[in-house]
Design a protein around this motif. Structure first.
Motif, mmCIF file in Angstrom:
data_model
loop_
_atom_site.group_PDB
_atom_site.id
_atom_site.type_symbol
_atom_site.label_atom_id
_atom_site.label_comp_id
_atom_site.label_asym_id
_atom_site.label_seq_id
_atom_site.Cartn_x
_atom_site.Cartn_y
_atom_site.Cartn_z
ATOM 1 N N LEU A 171 32.499 -30.188 23.474
ATOM 2 C CA LEU A 171 30.966 -29.888 24.006
ATOM 3 C C LEU A 171 30.255 -28.805 23.129
ATOM 4 O O LEU A 171 29.039 -28.738 23.033
ATOM 5 C CB LEU A 171 30.952 -29.744 25.328
ATOM 6 C CG LEU A 171 31.691 -30.382 26.441
ATOM 7 C CD1 LEU A 171 31.613 -30.098 27.930
ATOM 8 C CD2 LEU A 171 30.676 -31.919 26.290
ATOM 9 N N ASN A 172 31.216 -28.010 22.488
ATOM 10 C CA ASN A 172 30.379 -26.905 21.647
ATOM 11 C C ASN A 172 29.683 -27.677 20.456
ATOM 12 O O ASN A 172 30.319 -28.168 19.591
ATOM 13 C CB ASN A 172 31.952 -26.061 20.890
ATOM 14 C CG ASN A 172 31.409 -24.762 20.310
ATOM 15 O OD1 ASN A 172 30.767 -25.101 19.031
ATOM 16 N ND2 ASN A 172 31.532 -23.745 20.532
ATOM 17 N N ARG A 173 28.680 -27.075 20.520
ATOM 18 C CA ARG A 173 27.559 -27.850 19.655
ATOM 19 C C ARG A 173 27.969 -27.682 18.284
ATOM 20 O O ARG A 173 27.922 -28.428 17.193
ATOM 21 C CB ARG A 173 26.245 -27.753 19.961
ATOM 22 C CG ARG A 173 25.844 -26.431 19.701
ATOM 23 C CD ARG A 173 24.377 -26.281 19.957
ATOM 24 N NE ARG A 173 23.922 -24.671 20.058
ATOM 25 C CZ ARG A 173 22.590 -24.504 20.053
ATOM 26 N NH1 ARG A 173 21.701 -25.344 20.210
ATOM 27 N NH2 ARG A 173 22.489 -23.199 19.764
ATOM 28 N N ARG A 174 28.489 -26.488 17.750
ATOM 29 C CA ARG A 174 28.735 -25.983 16.408
ATOM 30 C C ARG A 174 30.026 -26.797 16.074
ATOM 31 O O ARG A 174 30.139 -27.218 14.763
ATOM 32 C CB ARG A 174 28.984 -24.567 16.294
ATOM 33 C CG ARG A 174 27.328 -23.910 16.467
ATOM 34 C CD ARG A 174 27.263 -22.408 15.892
ATOM 35 N NE ARG A 174 26.171 -21.901 15.868
ATOM 36 C CZ ARG A 174 25.388 -21.590 16.939
ATOM 37 N NH1 ARG A 174 25.566 -21.785 17.830
ATOM 38 N NH2 ARG A 174 24.068 -21.012 16.396
ATOM 39 N N LEU A 175 30.858 -26.783 16.913
ATOM 40 C CA LEU A 175 32.230 -27.240 16.362
ATOM 41 C C LEU A 175 32.133 -28.869 16.436
ATOM 42 O O LEU A 175 32.459 -29.544 15.501
ATOM 43 C CB LEU A 175 33.367 -26.940 17.570
ATOM 44 C CG LEU A 175 34.631 -27.697 17.006
ATOM 45 C CD1 LEU A 175 35.139 -27.401 15.784
ATOM 46 C CD2 LEU A 175 35.858 -27.266 18.206
#
Length: 129
Positions: free
Chosen positions: A7-11
């Motif tokens: 869910l982490n957008r950067r990852l």
């Protein structure tokens, strides 16, 4: 909004940009981060998120054709060594200093909150076909 997976957008975005042969270093909180590779720092507090949680989350989304870790992990962190040997049948072990050198060529570095030594692995991306 995504309902599953990372869910982490950067990852999530960084993973979508990876291609065959690209390197992804998953590292503990103490690993020196070289200049150059893109870094997604997930560390929150000591131990969170754990190395195991992040490795397993990445393996659910990536095709990995190879992995490299520090040979020192076997003596210094048997739990991490067991995890690595369980997840990667083709695990290559190199001296920790060599792993640090190799990490400079990674396309992406994912820093965890892991607070046990040598919980680091350099993944080599494969293809799904």
């Amino acid at each position: 909004m995504k309902k599953a997976g990372i869910l982490n957008r950067r990852l999530s975005g960084a993973l979508a940009e990876l291609g065959h042969g690209h390197g992804v270093l998953v590292c503990d909180a103490g690993m020196p981060i070289p200049d150059g590779p893109r870094v997604v720092d997930l560390a929150f507090v000591a131990g969170v998120p754990s190395f195991a949680e992040v490795v397993d989350g990445l393996l659910a989304e990536l095709v990995v054709e190879g992995a490299t870790a520090a040979e020192e992990v076997r003596a210094a962190n048997p739990a991490a060594a067991a995890l690595l040997e369980d997840r990667f049948t083709d695990l290559a072990l190199v001296p920790h200093e060599r792993l640090k050198e190799l990490s400079a060529g990674a396309r992406l570095i994912v820093r965890t909150g892991e607070a046990r030594p040598y919980a680091n692995v350099l993944l080599r991306c494969g293809v799904f076909f």
